[in-house]
Design a protein around this motif. Structure first.
Motif, PDB file in Angstrom:
ATOM      1  N   VAL A 156     -38.569  22.388 -15.320  1.00  0.00           N
ATOM      2  CA  VAL A 156     -38.324  23.833 -15.416  1.00  0.00           C
ATOM      3  C   VAL A 156     -37.431  24.069 -16.625  1.00  0.00           C
ATOM      4  N   ASN A 157     -37.921  24.880 -17.547  1.00  0.00           N
ATOM      5  CA  ASN A 157     -37.140  25.197 -18.745  1.00  0.00           C
ATOM      6  C   ASN A 157     -36.717  23.926 -19.489  1.00  0.00           C
ATOM      7  N   GLY A 158     -37.617  22.949 -19.506  1.00  0.00           N
ATOM      8  CA  GLY A 158     -37.348  21.705 -20.210  1.00  0.00           C
ATOM      9  C   GLY A 158     -36.431  20.752 -19.477  1.00  0.00           C
ATOM     10  N   GLN A 159     -35.988  21.141 -18.294  1.00  0.00           N
ATOM     11  CA  GLN A 159     -35.088  20.291 -17.529  1.00  0.00           C
ATOM     12  C   GLN A 159     -35.804  19.731 -16.297  1.00  0.00           C
ATOM     13  N   PRO A 160     -35.613  18.451 -15.999  1.00  0.00           N
ATOM     14  CA  PRO A 160     -36.255  17.885 -14.806  1.00  0.00           C
ATOM     15  C   PRO A 160     -35.590  18.390 -13.533  1.00  0.00           C
ATOM     16  N   VAL A 161     -36.408  18.684 -12.529  1.00  0.00           N
ATOM     17  CA  VAL A 161     -35.912  19.057 -11.211  1.00  0.00           C
ATOM     18  C   VAL A 161     -36.459  18.043 -10.219  1.00  0.00           C
ATOM     19  N   MET A 216     -33.892  13.323   3.656  1.00  0.00           N
ATOM     20  CA  MET A 216     -33.521  14.329   2.666  1.00  0.00           C
ATOM     21  C   MET A 216     -32.083  14.749   2.931  1.00  0.00           C
ATOM     22  N   ARG A 217     -31.370  15.007   1.843  1.00  0.00           N
ATOM     23  CA  ARG A 217     -29.951  15.288   1.957  1.00  0.00           C
ATOM     24  C   ARG A 217     -29.609  16.701   1.486  1.00  0.00           C
ATOM     25  N   GLY A 218     -28.421  17.166   1.913  1.00  0.00           N
ATOM     26  CA  GLY A 218     -27.925  18.447   1.440  1.00  0.00           C
ATOM     27  C   GLY A 218     -28.109  19.576   2.442  1.00  0.00           C
ATOM     28  N   GLY A 256     -25.464  25.581 -13.377  1.00  0.00           N
ATOM     29  CA  GLY A 256     -26.650  25.575 -14.220  1.00  0.00           C
ATOM     30  C   GLY A 256     -27.668  24.508 -13.893  1.00  0.00           C
ATOM     31  N   LYS A 257     -27.515  23.864 -12.738  1.00  0.00           N
ATOM     32  CA  LYS A 257     -28.481  22.858 -12.319  1.00  0.00           C
ATOM     33  C   LYS A 257     -28.962  23.140 -10.900  1.00  0.00           C
ATOM     34  N   ALA A 258     -30.203  22.743 -10.614  1.00  0.00           N
ATOM     35  CA  ALA A 258     -30.750  22.850  -9.261  1.00  0.00           C
ATOM     36  C   ALA A 258     -30.586  21.494  -8.598  1.00  0.00           C
ATOM     37  N   VAL A 259     -29.727  21.425  -7.585  1.00  0.00           N
ATOM     38  CA  VAL A 259     -29.439  20.148  -6.932  1.00  0.00           C
ATOM     39  C   VAL A 259     -29.857  20.212  -5.467  1.00  0.00           C
TER      40      VAL A 259
END
Length: 202
Positions: A114-119, A127-129, A187-190
């Protein structure tokens, strides 16, 4: 006024006073224990986190996610202008799976850009979080205690895994649509956690 009338009047007054008073228990320090406000009572009393996850999965997770998921453009906008505090959202992406990370058999992930950034999007079996719980808007005051609230995240993550297909390296380079929850932080999707996952027909 006759004596009998006085007696009746006094009896009535005493009854009225007793009716107006509420007997309150005292704690070990002699201070009154105030009853809980029924309007603030936990919604999920006497339910296990697993029961809550199963009960709310369709109406509160999937339906909300499908109707309010951010697309790639909206996600990019939020990542480029991060909020002061982390926030969890639902996202729907359709695009190429760059790779599948199966280095840990129990924590497999697929990677999209997404937008050049790996997700990295978790697909299980572990799965965590707290992304699913928080994106769905569960509030602490709905629960009996902190333990029940914390355990709901794990229960929702396990519920998600039940509805996901198994992934392997054959998904790499293929187009797929993923509905997931993620926490946006600095600014990151975690902690991105898949809810629905399917390959698109070529």
């Amino acid at each position: 006024m006759r004596l009998t009338q006085w007696g009746a009047a006094l009896t009535g007054a005493a009854a009225l006073l007793l009716t107006a008073c509420t007997v309150v228990d005292l704690d070990e320090f002699g201070k009154p224990i105030m009853p809980a406000d029924p309007n603030a009572k936990a919604s999920f009393d006497n339910k296990t986190p697993q029961q809550i996850a199963q009960q709310t999965w369709q109406p509160r997770i999937l339906d909300v996610a499908r109707n309010h998921a951010l697309d790639a453009s909206a996600l990019t906008t939020q990542l480029n202008a991060p909020a002061a505090k982390p926030q969890s959202v639902f996202v729907r992406l359709t695009g190429k799976v760059e790779r599948v990370d199966a280095s840990n058999e129990r924590e497999q992930k697929l990677v999209m850009t997404v937008n050049g950034q790996p997700v990295e999007i978790q697909s299980g079996p572990v799965m965590r979080g707290n992304a699913i719980r928080d994106a769905a808007g569960f509030r602490f005051d709905e629960f009996t205690n902190q333990v029940q609230y914390a355990q709901l995240s794990r229960a929702l993550n396990r519920e998600a895994v039940k509805h996901l297909p198994k992934i392997d390296d054959s998904w790499s380079g293929k187009d797929a649509t993923v509905l997931f929850a993620a926490t946006l932080n600095a600014g990151k999707a975690v902690d991105a956690t898949a809810l629905e996952l399917k390959q698109e027909t070529p």
